[in-house]
Every structure is written in C-alpha cells, then in structure tokens.
Design a protein around this motif. Structure first.
Motif, PDB file in Angstrom:
ATOM      1  N   ASP A 155      33.535  22.506  94.153  1.00 31.81           N
ATOM      2  CA  ASP A 155      33.701  23.869  94.355  1.00 31.81           C
ATOM      3  C   ASP A 155      34.929  24.288  93.318  1.00 31.81           C
ATOM      4  N   PRO A 156      34.505  25.430  92.616  1.00 38.82           N
ATOM      5  CA  PRO A 156      35.828  25.846  91.452  1.00 38.82           C
ATOM      6  C   PRO A 156      36.834  26.402  91.949  1.00 38.82           C
ATOM      7  N   LEU A 157      38.040  25.806  91.278  1.00 36.34           N
ATOM      8  CA  LEU A 157      39.234  26.484  91.445  1.00 36.34           C
ATOM      9  C   LEU A 157      39.527  27.478  90.701  1.00 36.34           C
ATOM     10  N   PRO A 158      40.689  28.472  90.936  1.00 33.18           N
ATOM     11  CA  PRO A 158      40.952  29.515  90.110  1.00 33.18           C
ATOM     12  C   PRO A 158      40.966  29.497  88.357  1.00 33.18           C
ATOM     13  N   ARG A 159      41.540  27.949  88.205  1.00 33.36           N
ATOM     14  CA  ARG A 159      41.580  27.820  86.517  1.00 33.36           C
ATOM     15  C   ARG A 159      41.629  26.456  86.507  1.00 33.36           C
ATOM     16  N   ALA A 160      41.207  25.855  85.422  1.00 32.91           N
ATOM     17  CA  ALA A 160      41.180  24.355  84.997  1.00 32.91           C
ATOM     18  C   ALA A 160      42.596  23.728  85.126  1.00 32.91           C
ATOM     19  N   CYS A 161      42.693  22.721  85.638  1.00 31.70           N
ATOM     20  CA  CYS A 161      44.064  22.011  85.972  1.00 31.70           C
ATOM     21  C   CYS A 161      43.633  20.520  86.368  1.00 31.70           C
ATOM     22  N   TRP A 162      44.879  19.662  86.307  1.00 34.53           N
ATOM     23  CA  TRP A 162      44.747  18.584  87.126  1.00 34.53           C
ATOM     24  C   TRP A 162      44.945  18.651  88.505  1.00 34.53           C
ATOM     25  N   HIS A 163      43.947  17.959  89.331  1.00 31.82           N
ATOM     26  CA  HIS A 163      44.048  18.065  90.693  1.00 31.82           C
ATOM     27  C   HIS A 163      44.416  16.471  91.297  1.00 31.82           C
ATOM     28  N   GLU A 164      45.588  15.989  91.739  1.00 34.30           N
ATOM     29  CA  GLU A 164      45.797  14.774  91.935  1.00 34.30           C
ATOM     30  C   GLU A 164      45.463  13.928  90.665  1.00 34.30           C
ATOM     31  N   ARG A 165      44.487  13.041  90.621  1.00 37.26           N
ATOM     32  CA  ARG A 165      44.418  12.229  89.286  1.00 37.26           C
ATOM     33  C   ARG A 165      42.768  12.519  88.777  1.00 37.26           C
ATOM     34  N   ASP A 166      42.316  13.698  89.010  1.00 33.80           N
ATOM     35  CA  ASP A 166      41.230  14.206  88.479  1.00 33.80           C
ATOM     36  C   ASP A 166      41.508  15.565  87.764  1.00 33.80           C
ATOM     37  N   PHE A 167      40.582  15.688  86.814  1.00 31.46           N
ATOM     38  CA  PHE A 167      40.737  17.044  85.764  1.00 31.46           C
ATOM     39  C   PHE A 167      39.473  18.148  86.346  1.00 31.46           C
ATOM     40  N   LEU A 168      39.935  19.114  86.788  1.00 29.36           N
ATOM     41  CA  LEU A 168      38.731  19.986  87.451  1.00 29.36           C
ATOM     42  C   LEU A 168      38.953  21.136  86.154  1.00 29.36           C
ATOM     43  N   THR A 169      37.543  21.244  85.938  1.00 32.03           N
ATOM     44  CA  THR A 169      37.123  22.418  84.717  1.00 32.03           C
ATOM     45  C   THR A 169      36.116  23.407  85.705  1.00 32.03           C
ATOM     46  N   VAL A 170      36.667  24.575  85.438  1.00 28.64           N
ATOM     47  CA  VAL A 170      35.971  25.889  86.187  1.00 28.64           C
ATOM     48  C   VAL A 170      35.162  26.590  85.100  1.00 28.64           C
ATOM     49  N   TYR A 171      33.835  26.959  85.590  1.00 25.89           N
ATOM     50  CA  TYR A 171      33.024  27.772  84.736  1.00 25.89           C
ATOM     51  C   TYR A 171      32.646  29.192  85.512  1.00 25.89           C
ATOM     52  N   ARG A 172      32.565  30.069  84.489  1.00 27.45           N
ATOM     53  CA  ARG A 172      32.268  31.471  85.290  1.00 27.45           C
ATOM     54  C   ARG A 172      31.119  32.093  84.288  1.00 27.45           C
ATOM     55  N   PRO A 173      30.364  32.758  84.978  1.00 23.01           N
ATOM     56  CA  PRO A 173      29.357  33.359  84.351  1.00 23.01           C
ATOM     57  C   PRO A 173      29.719  34.392  83.173  1.00 23.01           C
ATOM     58  N   ARG A 174      29.232  34.538  82.038  1.00 24.46           N
ATOM     59  CA  ARG A 174      29.541  35.336  80.918  1.00 24.46           C
ATOM     60  C   ARG A 174      29.691  37.173  81.498  1.00 24.46           C
ATOM     61  N   THR A 175      30.400  37.786  80.673  1.00 23.54           N
ATOM     62  CA  THR A 175      30.467  39.000  81.105  1.00 23.54           C
ATOM     63  C   THR A 175      29.400  40.050  81.139  1.00 23.54           C
ATOM     64  N   ARG A 176      29.219  40.776  82.112  1.00 17.10           N
ATOM     65  CA  ARG A 176      27.865  41.490  82.145  1.00 17.10           C
ATOM     66  C   ARG A 176      28.556  43.024  81.959  1.00 17.10           C
ATOM     67  N   ILE A 177      27.949  43.699  80.997  1.00 14.64           N
ATOM     68  CA  ILE A 177      28.267  45.135  81.026  1.00 14.64           C
ATOM     69  C   ILE A 177      26.999  45.901  81.490  1.00 14.64           C
ATOM     70  N   VAL A 178      27.458  46.769  82.573  1.00 14.58           N
ATOM     71  CA  VAL A 178      26.596  47.765  83.190  1.00 14.58           C
ATOM     72  C   VAL A 178      26.742  49.051  82.588  1.00 14.58           C
ATOM     73  N   LEU A 179      26.021  49.427  81.635  1.00 12.77           N
ATOM     74  CA  LEU A 179      26.243  50.812  80.943  1.00 12.77           C
ATOM     75  C   LEU A 179      25.421  51.953  81.028  1.00 12.77           C
ATOM     76  N   SER A 180      25.996  52.991  81.563  1.00 16.26           N
ATOM     77  CA  SER A 180      25.509  54.224  81.714  1.00 16.26           C
ATOM     78  C   SER A 180      25.615  55.296  80.976  1.00 16.26           C
ATOM     79  N   GLY A 181      24.561  55.823  80.375  1.00 14.80           N
ATOM     80  CA  GLY A 181      24.696  56.933  79.466  1.00 14.80           C
ATOM     81  C   GLY A 181      23.614  56.766  78.282  1.00 14.80           C
ATOM     82  N   ARG A 182      23.254  58.114  77.587  1.00 17.78           N
ATOM     83  CA  ARG A 182      22.394  57.911  76.416  1.00 17.78           C
ATOM     84  C   ARG A 182      23.101  58.449  75.189  1.00 17.78           C
ATOM     85  N   THR A 183      24.363  58.403  75.483  1.00 17.21           N
ATOM     86  CA  THR A 183      25.209  59.115  74.078  1.00 17.21           C
ATOM     87  C   THR A 183      25.447  58.287  72.880  1.00 17.21           C
ATOM     88  N   ILE A 184      25.731  58.642  71.845  1.00 16.25           N
ATOM     89  CA  ILE A 184      25.733  57.817  70.947  1.00 16.25           C
ATOM     90  C   ILE A 184      27.017  56.769  71.081  1.00 16.25           C
TER      91      ILE A 184
END
Length: 309
Positions: A155-184
């Motif tokens: 399970d992911p932690l808030p950030r990558a870090c050492w936890h006891e003797r293991d190193f935990l890496t976290v991965y999050r989805p790429r940023t999604r932009i929901v864009l509303s408008g037909r303007t320039i």
C-alpha cells in the motif's frame, strides 16, 4: 592454430529514451526482462542537494539500453554500468555518487551526494501491479528489501522513504486536466497540457455540464475557462463536490465576487468556495492566450506539488 578466445566485452550503456515518467520506466523494465534481464535502479538517499526526488528510477536492460534519471544526467551512464555488473553477478548492489563516494571523478554539480539501489529483477509481477493500479488511476507502492533482494507491491505511503529496513516508493497517476470552455484560452491550455503529457479531457460550453463526477479524482485539476458564469455553473458545482486537488476559474476579481454570491446562495460554505482559484493562474493579469496557459499550468503544477509533496 591459435585457440585463444577473444575477450568478452560488456555492453556499452546507451540511453534508449529521454523520459522520467515512472510508468514508462516500469514498462521498459518489464519489456527488457522479457527479452533477457533487467535491473531497476532507485534513488534511495540524498546528501545535500539533488536534482531528483527520493524514489526516482532508472531502468536498465541487459544489452546496455537504459532510461530514466536519478540525477540531472551526470551519473546515469555510471549507474547503468553498475547495473550491468549487478546483472552479470546476479546480485543487487547500492552505489554512492558525489559527496562521500569512492568515485572521486564523478562530481555532482549540486555539490551533494546520492545513493542508488540497483535491483536485478527476478520477476516483474510487482511492477505490473503498479502499472495496473495506475491504469485505474489509483496510487501504488513498492517495497524494496536490500537484505532479501526483493521487490514487493505494498500500500502506498504519502511519500517515498525508508521504512525500517525497506525502501518504499510511491507512484501516483499522472495529472488529469478537466478543461471546460471553447475559448481561445482553453485551446491554448489544452495544447500546452498535452505537450506536458497531462491527461487532458476537454468539454465545451454545451457539454460541460455532462462531465461525469467519476472522471474527477484526487489527481485531477478542473480548469474553467468561460466568459459567462452561467456556462460554468454546472461543472463548477460538480467540481466542488469532487476530490479534485485544483479548481480554477477564469474571470476578474469582480466576476469572482459575483461567483461567490451565487455559490453562497446555493448553500456552499466558505471552505468549499475557498477551493476555487480565481482569478485563475499563478501570475496575472495576462492579455494573451499563451501567457494565460503558462500561468494556469504553472499554478496546477504548483498545487500538485503541495498536495502530493
């Protein structure tokens, strides 16, 4: 006849792709493992300054191809060489660079030092687990044990870090932009967001209200670029009921005051209304679409860093 065997030369590291997207790096590692052997190198210690965050990866194939970054580009070839040696020996290793490193000829421009853990992949099940979760836009975690030389999904932690003797890496989805408008302005933001490899979903004025709440997740920024408060009303209400990490709306301070009055009349509280960045953007006022797009996406990027530091 001379029966002397020619010496076996090790592969020469060569960059296969200029990317630091974690999902692309894990896919590269999975593919390389399927062709023979692969190693995953992870930034596990920073001493002083560094160009990358803890948990940054490189993936290295047995033929010398590699991708990813654990620094600004100054040690990556050396890391790939160490990964090739690790694969040849069949054992993991941790290597230091910069300050405190035995490699005195490799100096980090930032003046600090880093440690990189190199794991020779035995299987890719944990990596595939991460990719599957990211595909479903869910955060994921990996735990690397230097002692056991294993990589496990956790399970992911808030950030990558050492936890006891293991190193935990976290991965999050790429940023999604929901864009509303037909303007320039909306067109400029969409182009720049796509060039930044964001997941962009564009909704016009007529279809903005049809945005399903389930596409706005905690890794989504909602960007409203209308010149009419009525046009943004429905999607803004949806956004305020969502876990979006950023909500921004076009308009002057006076326009936003009218927006606040409307939302207050709809029983939205101060905390809800306070989530709206208006006028939108990191800097302003802007007088052209390109400047506005830069301002908006800089604001989104900064908000993402704050939300998921």
């Amino acid at each position: 006849m001379d029966q002397t065997l020619a010496p076996i030369t090790a592969p020469i590291p060569v960059r296969a792709a200029s990317t630091d997207d974690p999902a692309e790096l894990l896919r590269f590692a999975i593919d390389a493992h399927g062709l023979g052997a692969a190693a995953l190198a992870t930034l596990v210690e920073i001493r002083g300054g560094a160009a990358r965050a803890l948990g940054a990866h490189m993936a290295v194939a047995a033929d010398g191809r590699f991708c990813g970054y654990v620094s600004g580009g100054c040690v990556e070839a050396a890391v790939a060489s160490e990964a090739l040696l690790a694969m040849a020996e069949g054992r993991d290793r941790t290597v230091k660079f910069g300050d405190g490193s035995p490699f005195f000829d490799i100096v980090l421009p930032c003046g600090g030092g880093i440690a990189v853990a190199i794991h020779v992949l035995k299987d890719v099940g944990a990596l595939q687990h991460v990719l599957d979760r990211l595909e479903r836009r869910q955060a994921a975690g990996l735990a690397y044990s230097p002692e056991r030389q294993t990589l496990e999904a956790v399970d992911p932690l808030p950030r990558a870090c050492w936890h006891e003797r293991d190193f935990l890496t976290v991965y999050r989805p790429r940023t999604r932009i929901v864009l509303s408008g037909r303007t320039i302005e909306a067109q400029a933001v969409a182009r720049l967001a796509e060039a930044s490899a964001y997941d962009v979903i564009v909704r016009g004025q007529d279809e903005g209200a049809k945005v399903a709440a389930d596409i706005i997740d905690p890794f989504t920024a909602v960007v409203l670029l209308h010149h009419d408060l009525d046009a943004e009303a429905a999607i803004l209400e949806t956004a305020l009921h969502s876990p979006a990490f950023y909500i921004g709306a076009l308009g002057s301070t006076r326009t936003h005051h009218r927006r606040v009055e409307r939302l207050t009349a709809m029983a939205f509280g101060k905390d809800d209304i306070g989530r709206i960045k208006a006028p939108i953007g990191m800097f302003g006022p802007t007088r052209d679409a390109t400047s506005l797009a830069l301002s908006v996406l800089a604001d989104v990027a900064a908000a993402r860093l704050v939300a998921y530091a």
